[in-house]
Design a protein around this motif. Sequence first.
Motif, PDB file in Angstrom:
ATOM      1  N   TYR A  61       0.428  -0.566  -0.195  1.00  0.00           N
ATOM      2  CA  TYR A  61       0.195  -0.201   0.236  1.00  0.00           C
ATOM      3  C   TYR A  61       0.679   1.213  -0.236  1.00  0.00           C
ATOM      4  CZ  TYR A  61      -3.857   2.814   1.050  1.00  0.00           C
ATOM      5  OH  TYR A  61      -4.858   4.380   0.756  1.00  0.00           O
ATOM      6  N   GLY A  62       0.464   2.199  -1.056  1.00  0.00           N
ATOM      7  CA  GLY A  62       1.467   3.150  -0.919  1.00  0.00           C
ATOM      8  C   GLY A  62       0.525   4.577  -1.280  1.00  0.00           C
ATOM      9  N   ILE A  63       0.860   5.265  -0.374  1.00  0.00           N
ATOM     10  CA  ILE A  63       0.691   7.045  -1.747  1.00  0.00           C
ATOM     11  C   ILE A  63       1.620   8.117  -1.582  1.00  0.00           C
ATOM     12  CG2 ILE A  63      -1.232   9.376  -0.068  1.00  0.00           C
ATOM     13  CD1 ILE A  63      -2.271   6.730   1.508  1.00  0.00           C
ATOM     14  N   GLN A  64       1.378   8.486  -2.161  1.00  0.00           N
ATOM     15  CA  GLN A  64       2.696   9.935  -2.791  1.00  0.00           C
ATOM     16  C   GLN A  64       1.091  11.285  -3.026  1.00  0.00           C
ATOM     17  OE1 GLN A  64       4.918   9.338  -6.218  1.00  0.00           O
ATOM     18  NE2 GLN A  64       6.151  10.784  -5.367  1.00  0.00           N
ATOM     19  N   LYS A  65       1.321  12.031  -2.494  1.00  0.00           N
ATOM     20  CA  LYS A  65       0.734  13.189  -2.894  1.00  0.00           C
ATOM     21  C   LYS A  65      -0.826  13.197  -2.176  1.00  0.00           C
ATOM     22  CE  LYS A  65       3.906  16.004  -5.610  1.00  0.00           C
ATOM     23  NZ  LYS A  65       4.680  16.891  -6.881  1.00  0.00           N
ATOM     24  N   LYS A  66      -0.915  12.481  -1.536  1.00  0.00           N
ATOM     25  CA  LYS A  66      -2.842  12.226  -0.937  1.00  0.00           C
ATOM     26  C   LYS A  66      -3.280  11.717  -2.242  1.00  0.00           C
ATOM     27  CE  LYS A  66      -2.982  16.187   1.621  1.00  0.00           C
ATOM     28  NZ  LYS A  66      -3.817  17.743   2.098  1.00  0.00           N
ATOM     29  N   LEU A  67      -2.340  10.482  -3.035  1.00  0.00           N
ATOM     30  CA  LEU A  67      -3.032  10.215  -4.101  1.00  0.00           C
ATOM     31  C   LEU A  67      -2.467   8.863  -3.354  1.00  0.00           C
ATOM     32  CD1 LEU A  67      -2.516  12.007  -7.295  1.00  0.00           C
ATOM     33  CD2 LEU A  67      -4.974  11.478  -5.655  1.00  0.00           C
ATOM     34  N   VAL A  68      -3.528   7.938  -3.578  1.00  0.00           N
ATOM     35  CA  VAL A  68      -3.039   6.245  -3.571  1.00  0.00           C
ATOM     36  C   VAL A  68      -2.720   5.760  -5.090  1.00  0.00           C
ATOM     37  CG1 VAL A  68      -3.552   3.452  -2.996  1.00  0.00           C
ATOM     38  CG2 VAL A  68      -4.984   5.781  -2.290  1.00  0.00           C
ATOM     39  N   THR A  69      -1.241   6.211  -4.462  1.00  0.00           N
ATOM     40  CA  THR A  69      -0.287   4.977  -5.552  1.00  0.00           C
ATOM     41  C   THR A  69      -0.156   3.198  -5.756  1.00  0.00           C
ATOM     42  OG1 THR A  69       1.459   4.745  -4.163  1.00  0.00           O
ATOM     43  CG2 THR A  69       1.182   6.894  -6.389  1.00  0.00           C
ATOM     44  N   ASN A  70      -0.290   3.000  -4.941  1.00  0.00           N
ATOM     45  CA  ASN A  70       0.027   0.614  -4.438  1.00  0.00           C
ATOM     46  C   ASN A  70      -1.575   0.591  -3.590  1.00  0.00           C
ATOM     47  OD1 ASN A  70       3.006   2.093  -4.757  1.00  0.00           O
ATOM     48  ND2 ASN A  70       2.847   0.062  -5.827  1.00  0.00           N
ATOM     49  N   ASN A  71      -2.470  -0.181  -4.903  1.00  0.00           N
ATOM     50  CA  ASN A  71      -3.031  -1.037  -3.489  1.00  0.00           C
ATOM     51  C   ASN A  71      -2.722  -2.266  -3.961  1.00  0.00           C
ATOM     52  OD1 ASN A  71      -4.687  -2.099  -1.789  1.00  0.00           O
ATOM     53  ND2 ASN A  71      -6.526  -1.041  -2.771  1.00  0.00           N
ATOM     54  N   ASP A  72      -2.020  -2.559  -3.775  1.00  0.00           N
ATOM     55  CA  ASP A  72      -1.777  -4.572  -4.797  1.00  0.00           C
ATOM     56  C   ASP A  72      -1.459  -5.735  -3.466  1.00  0.00           C
ATOM     57  OD1 ASP A  72      -1.322  -2.484  -6.256  1.00  0.00           O
ATOM     58  OD2 ASP A  72       1.008  -2.963  -6.023  1.00  0.00           O
ATOM     59  N   PHE A  73      -2.754  -6.167  -4.391  1.00  0.00           N
ATOM     60  CA  PHE A  73      -2.773  -7.452  -3.411  1.00  0.00           C
ATOM     61  C   PHE A  73      -2.768  -9.302  -4.237  1.00  0.00           C
ATOM     62  CE2 PHE A  73      -5.526 -11.357  -2.041  1.00  0.00           C
ATOM     63  CZ  PHE A  73      -5.366 -11.586  -0.414  1.00  0.00           C
ATOM     64  N   ASN A  74      -1.378  -9.922  -3.577  1.00  0.00           N
ATOM     65  CA  ASN A  74      -1.444 -11.333  -4.579  1.00  0.00           C
ATOM     66  C   ASN A  74      -0.871 -12.173  -3.435  1.00  0.00           C
ATOM     67  OD1 ASN A  74       0.740 -13.437  -4.929  1.00  0.00           O
ATOM     68  ND2 ASN A  74       0.063 -12.381  -6.454  1.00  0.00           N
ATOM     69  N   SER A  75      -2.209 -13.685  -3.677  1.00  0.00           N
ATOM     70  CA  SER A  75      -2.167 -14.913  -2.437  1.00  0.00           C
ATOM     71  C   SER A  75      -2.216 -15.279  -4.077  1.00  0.00           C
ATOM     72  CB  SER A  75      -4.415 -14.766  -2.231  1.00  0.00           C
ATOM     73  OG  SER A  75      -3.958 -15.774  -1.464  1.00  0.00           O
ATOM     74  N   THR A  76      -1.022 -16.612  -3.144  1.00  0.00           N
ATOM     75  CA  THR A  76      -1.269 -17.998  -3.736  1.00  0.00           C
ATOM     76  C   THR A  76      -0.612 -19.667  -3.169  1.00  0.00           C
ATOM     77  OG1 THR A  76       0.395 -16.762  -5.415  1.00  0.00           O
ATOM     78  CG2 THR A  76       0.760 -18.716  -5.784  1.00  0.00           C
ATOM     79  N   LEU A  77      -1.396 -20.118  -4.070  1.00  0.00           N
ATOM     80  CA  LEU A  77      -1.815 -21.598  -3.578  1.00  0.00           C
ATOM     81  C   LEU A  77      -1.107 -21.858  -4.090  1.00  0.00           C
ATOM     82  CD1 LEU A  77      -2.584 -23.479  -0.743  1.00  0.00           C
ATOM     83  CD2 LEU A  77      -4.683 -23.673  -2.365  1.00  0.00           C
ATOM     84  N   ASP A  78      -0.204 -23.221  -3.562  1.00  0.00           N
ATOM     85  CA  ASP A  78       0.494 -24.199  -4.744  1.00  0.00           C
ATOM     86  C   ASP A  78       1.209 -25.394  -3.659  1.00  0.00           C
ATOM     87  OD1 ASP A  78       4.279 -23.695  -4.107  1.00  0.00           O
ATOM     88  OD2 ASP A  78       3.362 -22.071  -3.617  1.00  0.00           O
ATOM     89  N   PHE A  79       1.249 -26.340  -4.772  1.00  0.00           N
ATOM     90  CA  PHE A  79       2.318 -27.755  -4.142  1.00  0.00           C
ATOM     91  C   PHE A  79       2.967 -27.893  -5.003  1.00  0.00           C
ATOM     92  CE2 PHE A  79      -1.648 -28.887  -6.616  1.00  0.00           C
ATOM     93  CZ  PHE A  79      -0.430 -29.601  -7.710  1.00  0.00           C
ATOM     94  N   ASN A  80       3.400 -28.888  -4.558  1.00  0.00           N
ATOM     95  CA  ASN A  80       4.733 -29.330  -5.012  1.00  0.00           C
ATOM     96  C   ASN A  80       4.702 -30.712  -4.383  1.00  0.00           C
ATOM     97  OD1 ASN A  80       6.524 -26.804  -5.552  1.00  0.00           O
ATOM     98  ND2 ASN A  80       6.972 -26.657  -3.911  1.00  0.00           N
ATOM     99  N   ILE A  81       5.381 -31.973  -6.002  1.00  0.00           N
ATOM    100  CA  ILE A  81       5.069 -33.183  -5.516  1.00  0.00           C
ATOM    101  C   ILE A  81       6.365 -33.481  -6.098  1.00  0.00           C
ATOM    102  CG2 ILE A  81       3.995 -35.763  -6.291  1.00  0.00           C
ATOM    103  CD1 ILE A  81       1.442 -34.190  -6.499  1.00  0.00           C
ATOM    104  N   LEU A  82       7.547 -34.222  -4.995  1.00  0.00           N
ATOM    105  CA  LEU A  82       8.903 -34.997  -5.122  1.00  0.00           C
ATOM    106  C   LEU A  82       8.224 -36.038  -6.553  1.00  0.00           C
ATOM    107  CD1 LEU A  82      10.813 -34.399  -2.554  1.00  0.00           C
ATOM    108  CD2 LEU A  82      10.941 -33.673  -4.461  1.00  0.00           C
ATOM    109  N   HIS A  83       9.296 -35.685  -7.286  1.00  0.00           N
ATOM    110  CA  HIS A  83       9.428 -37.713  -8.560  1.00  0.00           C
ATOM    111  C   HIS A  83       9.824 -38.188  -7.649  1.00  0.00           C
ATOM    112  CE1 HIS A  83      10.867 -40.166 -11.368  1.00  0.00           C
ATOM    113  NE2 HIS A  83       9.634 -39.838 -12.172  1.00  0.00           N
ATOM    114  N   LYS A  84       9.111 -39.338  -7.028  1.00  0.00           N
ATOM    115  CA  LYS A  84       9.189 -41.124  -7.080  1.00  0.00           C
ATOM    116  C   LYS A  84      11.009 -41.526  -7.108  1.00  0.00           C
ATOM    117  CE  LYS A  84       8.218 -44.544  -9.904  1.00  0.00           C
ATOM    118  NZ  LYS A  84       6.675 -45.986 -10.699  1.00  0.00           N
TER     119      LYS A  84
END
Length: 247
Positions: free
Chosen positions: A74-97
């Motif tokens: 979240y970022g503001i510059q001169k009272k203006l919102v420059t950043n309102n960036d949200f990221n959500s990641t779900l991942d899985f890994n399965i090792l080769h046998k």
Amino acid sequence: MSKLKIIVSLITFLAHTMFAYAQFNDSTHHYIKYSTTGIVNKTNSANSFVLSNALRYSLKKNRTALNSNNSWVYGIQKKLVTNNDFNSTLDFNILHKDSSAFYYWGLLNYDISTSLNINSRIQSGLGVAYSFIDNNNWFVNLSTGFLYEHSNIQNTDDIKTQYSTTRLSARFRYRLALSSNIVLDGTHFYQPSLQYSNDYIIKSINTLTVKVRKWLGVTAAANYNKISYTNRENLIITFGFTAEDFF
């Protein structure tokens, strides 16, 4: 059923299966990491700030792993919102046998970004990865796969546009312990569209952490993003703290 629904359903099923299997086993390992960084600039004529928060949780059982990553800038510059960036990641890994270095991965990602003109974006995909080095001091990993993406964006004419595409996703990860207390790590993505030659995503994250306690470190982070479709990019350099623990 659309391609997106099929991939999302598959990843959700596998993730729930892995979590249910792992949470009732004594050999399950957990990892949690939280970082908060930012920059504040105050002058006689203007004020600005950028705050970045990130939370990671990993659950590992034998040859499988489930990871959750969430971040908010979240970022503001001169009272203006420059950043309102949200990221959500779900991942899985399965090792080769037959290998401790080669594994399969699946991913489900959702994000919004004021700075990149992304009203909403969802990505899901599957692929493979290989760890060339994995020890206490070095970790080097390369992965590739395919993503299906559906986005609602503001295009270069500031008009809302919805579109879908399939992307090749290439990722390079590294972690280097410069000493027992200093760690440098980074994750870099290149995701070109397979349908549109001028449509690509670049994402680069680098962090340098100096540990002051086993669980607490002082962190400097540089985060770069470029979305060619919206002709937007950002570079955020912040300083703050990271707390992490295994249990």
